[in-house]
Design a protein around this motif. Structure first.
Motif, short mmCIF file in Angstrom:
data_model
loop_
_atom_site.label_atom_id
_atom_site.label_comp_id
_atom_site.label_asym_id
_atom_site.label_seq_id
_atom_site.Cartn_x
_atom_site.Cartn_y
_atom_site.Cartn_z
N VAL A 7 51.07 7.70 44.24
CA VAL A 7 51.92 7.46 43.07
C VAL A 7 52.24 8.81 42.45
N PHE A 8 53.52 9.11 42.38
CA PHE A 8 53.99 10.37 41.80
C PHE A 8 54.57 10.04 40.43
N THR A 9 53.88 10.52 39.38
CA THR A 9 54.21 10.12 38.03
C THR A 9 54.31 11.33 37.11
N ASP A 10 54.16 11.09 35.82
CA ASP A 10 54.26 12.16 34.83
C ASP A 10 53.00 12.21 33.97
N ASP A 11 52.96 13.19 33.07
CA ASP A 11 51.78 13.39 32.24
C ASP A 11 51.49 12.18 31.35
N ALA A 12 52.52 11.58 30.78
CA ALA A 12 52.31 10.45 29.87
C ALA A 12 51.61 9.29 30.60
N SER A 13 52.08 8.98 31.78
CA SER A 13 51.49 7.88 32.54
C SER A 13 50.08 8.19 33.00
N ILE A 14 49.86 9.38 33.52
CA ILE A 14 48.52 9.71 34.01
C ILE A 14 47.54 9.83 32.85
N ARG A 15 48.03 10.22 31.68
CA ARG A 15 47.16 10.27 30.50
C ARG A 15 46.65 8.87 30.17
N GLU A 16 47.51 7.87 30.21
CA GLU A 16 47.10 6.49 29.96
C GLU A 16 46.06 6.03 30.99
N ILE A 17 46.33 6.33 32.24
CA ILE A 17 45.40 5.93 33.32
C ILE A 17 44.06 6.64 33.14
N ASN A 18 44.10 7.92 32.84
CA ASN A 18 42.89 8.71 32.65
C ASN A 18 42.08 8.19 31.47
N ALA A 19 42.76 7.80 30.39
CA ALA A 19 42.07 7.25 29.22
C ALA A 19 41.42 5.91 29.55
N GLU A 20 42.15 5.06 30.26
CA GLU A 20 41.64 3.73 30.58
C GLU A 20 40.47 3.77 31.55
N TRP A 21 40.59 4.56 32.61
CA TRP A 21 39.60 4.52 33.69
C TRP A 21 38.50 5.57 33.59
N ARG A 22 38.79 6.66 32.88
CA ARG A 22 37.79 7.73 32.81
C ARG A 22 37.40 8.08 31.38
N GLU A 23 38.01 7.37 30.41
CA GLU A 23 37.76 7.61 28.99
C GLU A 23 38.03 9.06 28.60
N MET A 53 49.15 7.97 67.53
CA MET A 53 49.29 7.04 66.43
C MET A 53 48.59 7.61 65.20
N THR A 54 49.24 7.51 64.06
CA THR A 54 48.65 8.00 62.82
C THR A 54 47.55 7.06 62.34
N SER A 55 46.63 7.59 61.59
CA SER A 55 45.52 6.80 61.06
C SER A 55 45.81 6.28 59.66
N LEU A 56 46.95 6.69 59.09
CA LEU A 56 47.30 6.31 57.73
C LEU A 56 48.61 5.54 57.67
N ASP A 57 48.65 4.56 56.80
CA ASP A 57 49.88 3.86 56.45
C ASP A 57 50.18 4.29 55.02
N ILE A 58 51.00 5.33 54.87
CA ILE A 58 51.25 5.93 53.56
C ILE A 58 52.35 5.15 52.84
N GLN A 59 52.01 4.70 51.64
CA GLN A 59 52.95 4.01 50.76
C GLN A 59 53.20 4.91 49.55
N ILE A 60 54.47 5.18 49.26
CA ILE A 60 54.82 6.11 48.19
C ILE A 60 55.58 5.38 47.09
N SER A 61 55.19 5.70 45.85
CA SER A 61 55.90 5.19 44.68
C SER A 61 56.19 6.37 43.76
N VAL A 62 57.46 6.58 43.45
CA VAL A 62 57.86 7.63 42.52
C VAL A 62 58.17 6.95 41.19
N GLU A 63 57.36 7.26 40.18
CA GLU A 63 57.46 6.57 38.90
C GLU A 63 57.87 7.49 37.76
N ALA A 64 58.40 8.66 38.08
CA ALA A 64 58.84 9.59 37.04
C ALA A 64 59.96 10.46 37.59
N ASP A 65 60.66 11.10 36.68
CA ASP A 65 61.77 11.98 37.06
C ASP A 65 61.26 13.29 37.63
#
Length: 168
Positions: A54-70, A1-13
């Motif tokens: 979450v598999f995304t793009d630079d624009a999205s991760i830039r927003e997240i990085n700015a919000e959470w890590r300044e 039995m695996t120890s992970l329940d992997i949930q995947i979201s693809v949010e970019a091309d």
């Protein structure tokens, strides 16, 4: 039995399909779990702990990085533990989230003369270790975390991504 329940979201091309990403992440993270269990005595709950990818793009991760890590810039991978965890502590029912940006991974893979998949593999392992409380804020932490990454990647047949470098 695996120890992970992997949930995947693809949010970019330009990412592979969710099925392909699930296969890749399972090939990477299942051995990482086995390594942590056997080599680091990392406990895991009896029921699989949920991991969101979450598999995304630079624009999205830039927003997240700015919000959470300044840091108003894109980055390759961000990890968000569901609960603070020290290495060796029992994770809860939710491990956390790993967010990865396609364009940055592609650029870095080219710069490092590595395949996209090999670099993505490294970043998955890197992000995964952050969820368990490993970090690289100082040289001692970096040496420990990079050592674990290198050993896990070796189990996956990949070379040391830090060869010839000082710990971050």
């Amino acid at each position: 039995m695996t120890s992970l329940d992997i949930q995947i979201s693809v949010e970019a091309d330009n990412w592979p399909s969710e099925d392909e990403l699930f296969k890749l992440t399972s090939r990477v993270l299942d051995p990482a779990v086995d390594f942590l269990k056997s080599e680091e005595k990392q406990p895991f709950p009896r029921t699989p702990t949920e991991l969101s990818l979450v598999f995304t793009d630079d624009a999205s991760i830039r927003e997240i990085n700015a919000e959470w890590r300044e840091k108003d810039k894109p980055t390759n991978v961000l990890s968000f533990p569901a609960y603070p965890l020290e290495p060796g502590s029992m994770p809860g029912p939710m491990l956390g989230d790993i967010v990865i940006a396609r364009e940055t991974v592609e650029r870095e893979a080219l710069d490092l003369d590595k395949s996209f998949e090999d670099h993505l593999t490294h970043l998955l392992v890197h992000g995964f270790l952050h969820l368990f409380g490993y970090d690289h804020m100082d040289a001692e932490e970096a040496e420990e975390m990079e050592g674990l990454e290198t050993r896990i990647l070796a189990k996956l047949g990949l070379s040391d991504p830090y060869a010839g470098q000082e710990p971050l």
